[in-house]
Write a protein that holds these residues in place. Structure first.
Motif, PDB file in Angstrom:
ATOM      1  N   ARG A  79       7.070  11.825  -4.811  1.00 30.29           N
ATOM      2  CA  ARG A  79       6.074  11.001  -4.124  1.00 30.29           C
ATOM      3  C   ARG A  79       5.447  10.016  -5.117  1.00 30.29           C
ATOM      4  O   ARG A  79       5.297   8.836  -4.829  1.00 30.29           O
ATOM      5  CB  ARG A  79       5.011  11.909  -3.503  1.00 30.29           C
ATOM      6  CG  ARG A  79       4.126  11.243  -2.496  1.00 30.29           C
ATOM      7  CD  ARG A  79       3.161  12.260  -1.883  1.00 30.29           C
ATOM      8  NE  ARG A  79       3.799  13.464  -1.379  1.00 30.29           N
ATOM      9  CZ  ARG A  79       4.287  13.613  -0.156  1.00 30.29           C
ATOM     10  NH1 ARG A  79       4.186  12.635   0.710  1.00 30.29           N
ATOM     11  NH2 ARG A  79       4.848  14.737   0.221  1.00 30.29           N
ATOM     12  N   GLY A  80       5.087  10.506  -6.297  1.00 34.63           N
ATOM     13  CA  GLY A  80       4.496   9.652  -7.325  1.00 34.63           C
ATOM     14  C   GLY A  80       5.439   8.543  -7.762  1.00 34.63           C
ATOM     15  O   GLY A  80       5.035   7.391  -7.946  1.00 34.63           O
ATOM     16  N   MET A  81       6.713   8.876  -7.918  1.00 35.89           N
ATOM     17  CA  MET A  81       7.697   7.879  -8.332  1.00 35.89           C
ATOM     18  C   MET A  81       7.834   6.786  -7.270  1.00 35.89           C
ATOM     19  O   MET A  81       7.911   5.600  -7.601  1.00 35.89           O
ATOM     20  CB  MET A  81       9.043   8.576  -8.579  1.00 35.89           C
ATOM     21  CG  MET A  81      10.099   7.692  -9.217  1.00 35.89           C
ATOM     22  SD  MET A  81      11.019   6.605  -8.092  1.00 35.89           S
ATOM     23  CE  MET A  81      11.590   7.704  -6.841  1.00 35.89           C
ATOM     24  N   ILE A  82       7.831   7.175  -6.013  1.00 39.66           N
ATOM     25  CA  ILE A  82       7.952   6.200  -4.927  1.00 39.66           C
ATOM     26  C   ILE A  82       6.714   5.302  -4.897  1.00 39.66           C
ATOM     27  O   ILE A  82       6.818   4.074  -4.829  1.00 39.66           O
ATOM     28  CB  ILE A  82       8.146   6.910  -3.561  1.00 39.66           C
ATOM     29  CG1 ILE A  82       9.496   7.630  -3.525  1.00 39.66           C
ATOM     30  CG2 ILE A  82       8.049   5.902  -2.414  1.00 39.66           C
ATOM     31  CD1 ILE A  82       9.684   8.549  -2.320  1.00 39.66           C
ATOM     32  N   ILE A  83       5.520   5.907  -4.981  1.00 41.20           N
ATOM     33  CA  ILE A  83       4.269   5.145  -4.917  1.00 41.20           C
ATOM     34  C   ILE A  83       4.132   4.216  -6.119  1.00 41.20           C
ATOM     35  O   ILE A  83       3.843   3.031  -5.983  1.00 41.20           O
ATOM     36  CB  ILE A  83       3.054   6.104  -4.842  1.00 41.20           C
ATOM     37  CG1 ILE A  83       3.039   6.849  -3.513  1.00 41.20           C
ATOM     38  CG2 ILE A  83       1.743   5.352  -5.041  1.00 41.20           C
ATOM     39  CD1 ILE A  83       2.032   7.983  -3.448  1.00 41.20           C
ATOM     40  N   LYS A  84       4.351   4.754  -7.304  1.00 38.46           N
ATOM     41  CA  LYS A  84       4.140   3.974  -8.531  1.00 38.46           C
ATOM     42  C   LYS A  84       5.166   2.857  -8.701  1.00 38.46           C
ATOM     43  O   LYS A  84       4.899   1.865  -9.372  1.00 38.46           O
ATOM     44  CB  LYS A  84       4.120   4.895  -9.740  1.00 38.46           C
ATOM     45  CG  LYS A  84       2.885   5.783  -9.752  1.00 38.46           C
ATOM     46  CD  LYS A  84       2.901   6.778 -10.874  1.00 38.46           C
ATOM     47  CE  LYS A  84       1.653   7.656 -10.771  1.00 38.46           C
ATOM     48  NZ  LYS A  84       1.612   8.682 -11.775  1.00 38.46           N
ATOM     49  N   GLY A  85       6.318   3.002  -8.073  1.00 35.36           N
ATOM     50  CA  GLY A  85       7.345   1.964  -8.192  1.00 35.36           C
ATOM     51  C   GLY A  85       7.196   0.827  -7.196  1.00 35.36           C
ATOM     52  O   GLY A  85       7.866  -0.198  -7.314  1.00 35.36           O
ATOM     53  N   ALA A  86       6.310   0.993  -6.219  1.00 36.22           N
ATOM     54  CA  ALA A  86       6.138  -0.041  -5.188  1.00 36.22           C
ATOM     55  C   ALA A  86       5.478  -1.285  -5.780  1.00 36.22           C
ATOM     56  O   ALA A  86       4.590  -1.179  -6.628  1.00 36.22           O
ATOM     57  CB  ALA A  86       5.299   0.506  -4.038  1.00 36.22           C
ATOM     58  N   ASN A  87       5.897  -2.438  -5.313  1.00 38.76           N
ATOM     59  CA  ASN A  87       5.296  -3.701  -5.747  1.00 38.76           C
ATOM     60  C   ASN A  87       3.939  -3.902  -5.093  1.00 38.76           C
ATOM     61  O   ASN A  87       3.073  -4.567  -5.654  1.00 38.76           O
ATOM     62  CB  ASN A  87       6.225  -4.872  -5.412  1.00 38.76           C
ATOM     63  CG  ASN A  87       7.494  -4.782  -6.220  1.00 38.76           C
ATOM     64  OD1 ASN A  87       8.327  -3.922  -5.960  1.00 38.76           O
ATOM     65  ND2 ASN A  87       7.627  -5.626  -7.215  1.00 38.76           N
ATOM     66  N   TRP A  88       3.772  -3.380  -3.889  1.00 35.72           N
ATOM     67  CA  TRP A  88       2.499  -3.438  -3.177  1.00 35.72           C
ATOM     68  C   TRP A  88       2.445  -2.280  -2.196  1.00 35.72           C
ATOM     69  O   TRP A  88       3.480  -1.719  -1.829  1.00 35.72           O
ATOM     70  CB  TRP A  88       2.298  -4.770  -2.446  1.00 35.72           C
ATOM     71  CG  TRP A  88       3.393  -5.094  -1.473  1.00 35.72           C
ATOM     72  CD1 TRP A  88       4.478  -5.882  -1.719  1.00 35.72           C
ATOM     73  CD2 TRP A  88       3.542  -4.618  -0.122  1.00 35.72           C
ATOM     74  NE1 TRP A  88       5.289  -5.926  -0.599  1.00 35.72           N
ATOM     75  CE2 TRP A  88       4.731  -5.169   0.401  1.00 35.72           C
ATOM     76  CE3 TRP A  88       2.779  -3.791   0.700  1.00 35.72           C
ATOM     77  CZ2 TRP A  88       5.180  -4.919   1.683  1.00 35.72           C
ATOM     78  CZ3 TRP A  88       3.228  -3.540   1.991  1.00 35.72           C
ATOM     79  CH2 TRP A  88       4.417  -4.109   2.472  1.00 35.72           C
ATOM     80  N   ILE A  89       1.230  -1.937  -1.816  1.00 39.18           N
ATOM     81  CA  ILE A  89       1.034  -0.870  -0.836  1.00 39.18           C
ATOM     82  C   ILE A  89       0.017  -1.357   0.181  1.00 39.18           C
ATOM     83  O   ILE A  89      -1.054  -1.841  -0.181  1.00 39.18           O
ATOM     84  CB  ILE A  89       0.548   0.429  -1.502  1.00 39.18           C
ATOM     85  CG1 ILE A  89       1.610   0.920  -2.501  1.00 39.18           C
ATOM     86  CG2 ILE A  89       0.240   1.493  -0.455  1.00 39.18           C
ATOM     87  CD1 ILE A  89       1.202   2.106  -3.330  1.00 39.18           C
TER      88      ILE A  89
END
Length: 186
Positions: A79-89
């Motif tokens: 979950r952290g890897m997906i969130i931290k890799g996003a360009n924007w949320i």
């Protein structure tokens, strides 16, 4: 390579097939950005691929899927890897933004976009206009009708308000497996 081993392992065959299909779509369409409509751990292989090829992606974040899971280390890492890799949320509320920030995501990377009001809510509101008293209040819930939305708790609180003869209207807009049982509570 690890991917070659995974592709030969039957348990990962579906993921490898999905990534191959995605790769073909990405090569053909050449999108500027990929948008994930939810933070779903099933998208982990897809996100790994996006990160590997340098494809920007954004996430539309919803409350419960953002929680920092202390007990499930593997889920927390993915979950952290997906969130931290996003360009924007795009967070659907201030509360969700605070959950995203708890992952160490800077505020400037997060935009709050509240869900739109559905036509169904507007239609129901217009239908009920004739029943409103000047001193009543209206409470509207627009969501999926599932247990974690705690609509049953709202109905129990409204029973107390009703016993005190405070005029109100409660409108629930949405569908889900809890609708029938909630209608029996009201």
């Amino acid at each position: 390579s690890v991917r070659a081993v995974l592709e030969r392992t039957s348990l990962f065959k579906d993921s490898a097939t999905a990534i191959a299909q995605l790769k073909a779509v990405l090569e053909k369409e050449k999108p500027t950005l990929v948008v994930l409509g939810h933070l779903d751990l099933k998208l982990y292989p897809l996100v790994l691929h996006l990160q590997q090829i340098g494809q920007p992606y954004g996430i539309i974040a919803h409350d419960s899927e953002i929680y920092f899971c202390k007990n499930r280390v593997n889920d927390r890492v993915r979950r952290g890897m997906i969130i931290k890799g996003a360009n924007w949320i795009a967070a659907n509320s201030r509360h969700t933004r605070s959950l995203v920030e708890a992952w160490g995501i800077p505020r400037e990377k997060i935009t709050i976009i509240h869900p739109p009001l559905s036509e169904q809510a507007i239609f129901i509101s217009n239908e009920l206009d004739g029943e409103v008293r000047d001193d009543s209040f209206t409470l509207i819930t627009v969501s999926r009708i599932v247990p974690n939305k705690a609509i049953d708790l709202v109905l129990k609180a409204l029973q107390i308000i009703n016993r005190n003869e405070i005029p109100f209207r409660y409108i629930v807009v949405g569908e889900g497996p809890e609708r029938e049982s909630l209608q029996r509570l009201s």
